[in-house]
Design a protein around this motif. Structure first.
Motif, PDB file in Angstrom:
ATOM      1  N   PRO A  81       0.579  -1.544   0.455  1.00  0.00           N
ATOM      2  CA  PRO A  81      -0.282  -0.357  -0.481  1.00  0.00           C
ATOM      3  C   PRO A  81       1.167   0.872   0.444  1.00  0.00           C
ATOM      4  O   PRO A  81       0.061   2.508  -0.559  1.00  0.00           O
ATOM      5  N   ALA A  82       1.653   0.811   0.998  1.00  0.00           N
ATOM      6  CA  ALA A  82       2.951   2.450   0.816  1.00  0.00           C
ATOM      7  C   ALA A  82       4.144   2.234  -0.162  1.00  0.00           C
ATOM      8  O   ALA A  82       4.501   3.974  -0.724  1.00  0.00           O
ATOM      9  N   TRP A  83       3.686   1.583  -1.480  1.00  0.00           N
ATOM     10  CA  TRP A  83       4.146   2.043  -3.246  1.00  0.00           C
ATOM     11  C   TRP A  83       3.897   3.105  -4.092  1.00  0.00           C
ATOM     12  O   TRP A  83       2.668   3.379  -3.246  1.00  0.00           O
ATOM     13  N   THR A  84       4.434   3.994  -4.221  1.00  0.00           N
ATOM     14  CA  THR A  84       3.545   5.181  -5.267  1.00  0.00           C
ATOM     15  C   THR A  84       3.070   4.567  -5.877  1.00  0.00           C
ATOM     16  O   THR A  84       3.380   3.568  -6.627  1.00  0.00           O
ATOM     17  N   LEU A  85       2.785   5.817  -7.333  1.00  0.00           N
ATOM     18  CA  LEU A  85       1.722   4.523  -8.197  1.00  0.00           C
ATOM     19  C   LEU A  85       2.898   4.509  -9.335  1.00  0.00           C
ATOM     20  O   LEU A  85       2.490   4.426 -10.629  1.00  0.00           O
ATOM     21  N   GLU A  86       3.398   5.862  -9.281  1.00  0.00           N
ATOM     22  CA  GLU A  86       4.759   5.320 -10.540  1.00  0.00           C
ATOM     23  C   GLU A  86       5.135   3.956 -10.503  1.00  0.00           C
ATOM     24  O   GLU A  86       5.795   3.589 -11.121  1.00  0.00           O
ATOM     25  N   GLU A  87       5.779   3.741  -8.732  1.00  0.00           N
ATOM     26  CA  GLU A  87       6.757   1.901  -8.817  1.00  0.00           C
ATOM     27  C   GLU A  87       5.301   1.116  -9.197  1.00  0.00           C
ATOM     28  O   GLU A  87       6.005   0.021  -9.306  1.00  0.00           O
ATOM     29  N   ALA A  88       3.904   1.112  -8.445  1.00  0.00           N
ATOM     30  CA  ALA A  88       3.778   0.593  -9.683  1.00  0.00           C
ATOM     31  C   ALA A  88       2.838   0.255 -10.941  1.00  0.00           C
ATOM     32  O   ALA A  88       3.593  -0.527 -11.609  1.00  0.00           O
ATOM     33  N   ALA A  89       3.170   1.216 -11.671  1.00  0.00           N
ATOM     34  CA  ALA A  89       3.795   1.294 -13.160  1.00  0.00           C
ATOM     35  C   ALA A  89       4.167   0.614 -13.323  1.00  0.00           C
ATOM     36  O   ALA A  89       4.139   0.136 -14.465  1.00  0.00           O
ATOM     37  N   ASP A  90       4.680   1.497 -13.054  1.00  0.00           N
ATOM     38  CA  ASP A  90       6.562   0.847 -13.282  1.00  0.00           C
ATOM     39  C   ASP A  90       6.774  -0.977 -13.049  1.00  0.00           C
ATOM     40  O   ASP A  90       6.745  -1.862 -14.262  1.00  0.00           O
TER      41      ASP A  90
END
Length: 133
Positions: A81-90
């Motif tokens: 849940p703490a990941w940034t959306l950029e990390e998830a998209a990557d």
């Protein structure tokens, strides 16, 4: 923004012995594109997506006899849940998939999809465009 801000906390969980038709009906009823597959025998989590069902149908397999366990992706990348959306998209772009199971303290807490990320990013990008215009 973080994964916790975008993820759906309504997680459809099914077992590995559900048929693909049963899975499709549950996914359709809940309007979700993926289900978490929990195998109590292996204590493992996997994911079944619309694409998995589509691929089975394209191979002339019967949705009434094919079981989800056969079509589940078990080599899963999990998000925090703490990941940034950029990390998830990557992670999604790198892995070539559109859904991430979000784990919190080792338990499924949600699912985040490409669509969820776009929903969060679109208003921010529109606002930024108004500021720079």
């Amino acid at each position: 923004m973080h994964v916790r801000d975008a993820m759906s906390t309504v997680v459809l969980t099914i077992g590995p012995t559900h048929t693909l038709r049963q899975a499709a009906r549950l996914m359709s009823a809940r309007r979700v594109g993926a289900a978490v597959v929990l195998d109590p025998d292996t204590c493992g989590l996997g994911i079944l997506t619309e694409r998995d069902i589509l691929n089975s149908l394209a191979n002339d397999q019967s949705p009434d006899t094919e079981i989800t366990g056969t079509h589940t992706t078990t080599d899963v990348v999990f998000a925090s849940p703490a990941w940034t959306l950029e990390e998830a998209a990557d992670a999604m772009a790198h892995g070539g998939f559109r859904h991430l199971i979000v784990l919190d303290a080792g338990e499924p807490a949600g699912i985040v999809s490409v669509r969820d990320i776009i929903r969060c990013w679109a208003p921010v990008r529109r606002a930024a465009a108004r500021v720079t215009a």
